[in-house]
Design a protein around this motif. Sequence first.
Motif, PDB file in Angstrom:
ATOM      1  N   THR A  58      35.943  40.793  58.992  1.00  0.00           N
ATOM      2  CA  THR A  58      35.912  41.300  57.616  1.00  0.00           C
ATOM      3  C   THR A  58      34.510  41.784  57.272  1.00  0.00           C
ATOM      4  O   THR A  58      34.334  42.841  56.651  1.00  0.00           O
ATOM      5  CB  THR A  58      36.348  40.200  56.630  1.00  0.00           C
ATOM      6  OG1 THR A  58      37.657  39.755  56.972  1.00  0.00           O
ATOM      7  CG2 THR A  58      36.337  40.721  55.201  1.00  0.00           C
ATOM      8  N   GLU A  82      48.472  41.762  43.474  1.00  0.00           N
ATOM      9  CA  GLU A  82      47.063  42.035  43.694  1.00  0.00           C
ATOM     10  C   GLU A  82      46.280  42.064  42.387  1.00  0.00           C
ATOM     11  O   GLU A  82      46.848  42.199  41.295  1.00  0.00           O
ATOM     12  CB  GLU A  82      46.880  43.356  44.437  1.00  0.00           C
ATOM     13  CG  GLU A  82      47.200  44.592  43.646  1.00  0.00           C
ATOM     14  CD  GLU A  82      46.951  45.867  44.455  1.00  0.00           C
ATOM     15  OE1 GLU A  82      47.052  45.818  45.693  1.00  0.00           O
ATOM     16  OE2 GLU A  82      46.654  46.901  43.831  1.00  0.00           O
ATOM     17  N   ARG A  86      43.208  44.055  40.439  1.00  0.00           N
ATOM     18  CA  ARG A  86      42.428  45.301  40.417  1.00  0.00           C
ATOM     19  C   ARG A  86      41.187  45.086  39.561  1.00  0.00           C
ATOM     20  O   ARG A  86      41.292  44.769  38.381  1.00  0.00           O
ATOM     21  CB  ARG A  86      43.276  46.457  39.888  1.00  0.00           C
ATOM     22  CG  ARG A  86      44.421  46.840  40.812  1.00  0.00           C
ATOM     23  CD  ARG A  86      45.282  47.955  40.248  1.00  0.00           C
ATOM     24  NE  ARG A  86      46.044  47.500  39.096  1.00  0.00           N
ATOM     25  CZ  ARG A  86      45.838  47.895  37.854  1.00  0.00           C
ATOM     26  NH1 ARG A  86      44.852  48.768  37.582  1.00  0.00           N
ATOM     27  NH2 ARG A  86      46.571  47.440  36.858  1.00  0.00           N
ATOM     28  N   ARG A 101      36.922  49.895  47.975  1.00  0.00           N
ATOM     29  CA  ARG A 101      36.370  49.015  48.991  1.00  0.00           C
ATOM     30  C   ARG A 101      34.902  48.641  48.785  1.00  0.00           C
ATOM     31  O   ARG A 101      34.121  48.600  49.741  1.00  0.00           O
ATOM     32  CB  ARG A 101      36.562  49.612  50.391  1.00  0.00           C
ATOM     33  CG  ARG A 101      37.993  49.502  50.892  1.00  0.00           C
ATOM     34  CD  ARG A 101      38.145  50.086  52.291  1.00  0.00           C
ATOM     35  NE  ARG A 101      37.291  49.421  53.263  1.00  0.00           N
ATOM     36  CZ  ARG A 101      37.553  48.249  53.825  1.00  0.00           C
ATOM     37  NH1 ARG A 101      38.648  47.577  53.489  1.00  0.00           N
ATOM     38  NH2 ARG A 101      36.732  47.733  54.717  1.00  0.00           N
ATOM     39  N   GLU A 157      34.635  43.100  46.764  1.00  0.00           N
ATOM     40  CA  GLU A 157      36.061  42.823  46.665  1.00  0.00           C
ATOM     41  C   GLU A 157      36.499  41.827  47.732  1.00  0.00           C
ATOM     42  O   GLU A 157      37.390  41.005  47.498  1.00  0.00           O
ATOM     43  CB  GLU A 157      36.894  44.111  46.737  1.00  0.00           C
ATOM     44  CG  GLU A 157      37.139  44.678  48.112  1.00  0.00           C
ATOM     45  CD  GLU A 157      38.062  45.901  48.100  1.00  0.00           C
ATOM     46  OE1 GLU A 157      38.181  46.560  47.044  1.00  0.00           O
ATOM     47  OE2 GLU A 157      38.644  46.202  49.164  1.00  0.00           O
ATOM     48  N   ALA A 158      35.849  41.871  48.891  1.00  0.00           N
ATOM     49  CA  ALA A 158      36.183  40.919  49.951  1.00  0.00           C
ATOM     50  C   ALA A 158      35.786  39.500  49.566  1.00  0.00           C
ATOM     51  O   ALA A 158      36.477  38.527  49.905  1.00  0.00           O
ATOM     52  CB  ALA A 158      35.502  41.319  51.256  1.00  0.00           C
ATOM     53  N   ALA A 179      38.368  38.287  46.983  1.00  0.00           N
ATOM     54  CA  ALA A 179      39.619  37.985  47.670  1.00  0.00           C
ATOM     55  C   ALA A 179      39.525  36.668  48.435  1.00  0.00           C
ATOM     56  O   ALA A 179      40.441  35.831  48.404  1.00  0.00           O
ATOM     57  CB  ALA A 179      39.976  39.126  48.618  1.00  0.00           C
ATOM     58  N   GLN A 180      38.430  36.454  49.123  1.00  0.00           N
ATOM     59  CA  GLN A 180      38.235  35.230  49.893  1.00  0.00           C
ATOM     60  C   GLN A 180      38.264  33.994  48.994  1.00  0.00           C
ATOM     61  O   GLN A 180      38.844  32.964  49.351  1.00  0.00           O
ATOM     62  CB  GLN A 180      36.897  35.316  50.623  1.00  0.00           C
ATOM     63  CG  GLN A 180      36.501  34.082  51.399  1.00  0.00           C
ATOM     64  CD  GLN A 180      35.183  34.283  52.125  1.00  0.00           C
ATOM     65  OE1 GLN A 180      35.153  34.708  53.278  1.00  0.00           O
ATOM     66  NE2 GLN A 180      34.083  34.011  51.454  1.00  0.00           N
ATOM     67  N   ARG A 215      43.743  36.093  46.602  1.00  0.00           N
ATOM     68  CA  ARG A 215      44.524  37.250  46.177  1.00  0.00           C
ATOM     69  C   ARG A 215      44.040  38.510  46.883  1.00  0.00           C
ATOM     70  O   ARG A 215      42.875  38.598  47.285  1.00  0.00           O
ATOM     71  CB  ARG A 215      44.404  37.486  44.670  1.00  0.00           C
ATOM     72  CG  ARG A 215      44.592  36.281  43.781  1.00  0.00           C
ATOM     73  CD  ARG A 215      45.885  35.550  44.011  1.00  0.00           C
ATOM     74  NE  ARG A 215      47.057  36.409  43.938  1.00  0.00           N
ATOM     75  CZ  ARG A 215      48.313  35.970  44.094  1.00  0.00           C
ATOM     76  NH1 ARG A 215      48.525  34.689  44.335  1.00  0.00           N
ATOM     77  NH2 ARG A 215      49.323  36.791  44.009  1.00  0.00           N
ATOM     78  N   THR A 216      44.912  39.487  47.023  1.00  0.00           N
ATOM     79  CA  THR A 216      44.491  40.810  47.454  1.00  0.00           C
ATOM     80  C   THR A 216      43.750  41.464  46.300  1.00  0.00           C
ATOM     81  O   THR A 216      44.226  41.459  45.155  1.00  0.00           O
ATOM     82  CB  THR A 216      45.699  41.671  47.846  1.00  0.00           C
ATOM     83  OG1 THR A 216      46.371  41.058  48.952  1.00  0.00           O
ATOM     84  CG2 THR A 216      45.266  43.084  48.241  1.00  0.00           C
ATOM     85  N   VAL A 217      42.577  42.012  46.590  1.00  0.00           N
ATOM     86  CA  VAL A 217      41.731  42.575  45.542  1.00  0.00           C
ATOM     87  C   VAL A 217      41.416  44.032  45.863  1.00  0.00           C
ATOM     88  O   VAL A 217      41.069  44.368  46.995  1.00  0.00           O
ATOM     89  CB  VAL A 217      40.421  41.771  45.400  1.00  0.00           C
ATOM     90  CG1 VAL A 217      39.491  42.407  44.368  1.00  0.00           C
ATOM     91  CG2 VAL A 217      40.726  40.321  45.015  1.00  0.00           C
ATOM     92  N   ARG A 218      41.536  44.880  44.864  1.00  0.00           N
ATOM     93  CA  ARG A 218      41.125  46.286  44.961  1.00  0.00           C
ATOM     94  C   ARG A 218      40.050  46.508  43.905  1.00  0.00           C
ATOM     95  O   ARG A 218      40.264  46.233  42.730  1.00  0.00           O
ATOM     96  CB  ARG A 218      42.298  47.230  44.707  1.00  0.00           C
ATOM     97  CG  ARG A 218      43.549  46.927  45.517  1.00  0.00           C
ATOM     98  CD  ARG A 218      43.341  47.121  46.987  1.00  0.00           C
ATOM     99  NE  ARG A 218      44.570  46.868  47.749  1.00  0.00           N
ATOM    100  CZ  ARG A 218      44.610  46.625  49.045  1.00  0.00           C
ATOM    101  NH1 ARG A 218      43.465  46.613  49.750  1.00  0.00           N
ATOM    102  NH2 ARG A 218      45.746  46.411  49.663  1.00  0.00           N
TER     103      ARG A 218
END
Length: 343
Positions: free
Chosen positions: A108, A170, A172, A206, A210-211, A214-215, A219-222
């Motif tokens: 990642t 997700e 946003r 990206r 955002e990583a 998310a970590q 959750r999935t993050v945009r």
Amino acid sequence: MLRVAVAGASGYIGGELLRLLHGHPRATVVAATSDRFTGRRVDGPHPNLRGHTDLCFVGHGDLTGLDLDVLFLATPHRETMARMAGFLKLAGTVIDLSGDFRLRDPETYASYYETPHTAPELIPSFTPGLPEWHRAELATADRISVPGCMATAGILAVRPLAEAGLIEGEVRVDARTGSSGSGASSGSAGAHAERSGALRVFAPTRHRHEAEIAQATGRTVRMTATGVEAVRGVQVLCHTTLAAGVSEKDVRSAFRAAYRDEPFVRIVAQRRGLYRLPEPKILSGSNFCDVGFAVSGETGTAVLIGALDNLVKGGAGGAVQCLNARFGWPERTGLEFPGLHPN
């Protein structure tokens, strides 16, 4: 009294570390490094420190033999991981403000930083530097990685609801940041003639923070990031879908449960008033992160909001709060400044 040093002390984060540590009653700054300013006084690039210190910058090699208790790293991403093995030999506790040891997965990291991680074996030894969610681990941690400024605001805004199972799908994140977030050597992009009046979308997709969000939230993050005309400050608007049946009262209760005893997180979600939701302007110079929310019952969605000073709670102040947590001191030690209004 702890003997501390700051590596990479000539930038904005390094300057904030020096400002806070010189006012800390339990720390003595014995060295500040800079390759560019070696031999020159620290109050040159940091004129706010005039009259507070006679310290001069030294080279990184001059840290050897100083018998340091704590080393703060304000060194650049990518460079820090290459030098970390040497840094770890210099002090019992290392607090890193670069991005190199925030992400737990080397792949990642490589994806977001566009380079392979050169010290993946060291990643598991670092504790996330966010006391609100890692206080117990920080109490015994000798290697600490402070999260990024927008990541800190995003994690503090989203994680209470994620932990309580109140959101789905997700997240946003629409993030806004002042020019100091680009650093002291940002080049033409940070020049006043280019920055003034601009709303520059510098990361439409990206952004590396955002990583981190998310970590920390699962959750999935945009994430999108925009530079605004302010010098200091971060504000994040995190758009979420609420789980079935979740009410505004449930959202407020989750925030209260998470942060009722926190010294630096305030819940700001009022129905009226000029500052009814988190606003970074009044947080300038302080270590507070204000979090708030707005719920739409019609759509079953919520906007979760976080605001902070990117150089303090989003950087140097967060690192000093970790220092306090590590050594068992009250976390407000050296961080009592409440911010300015008007500003």
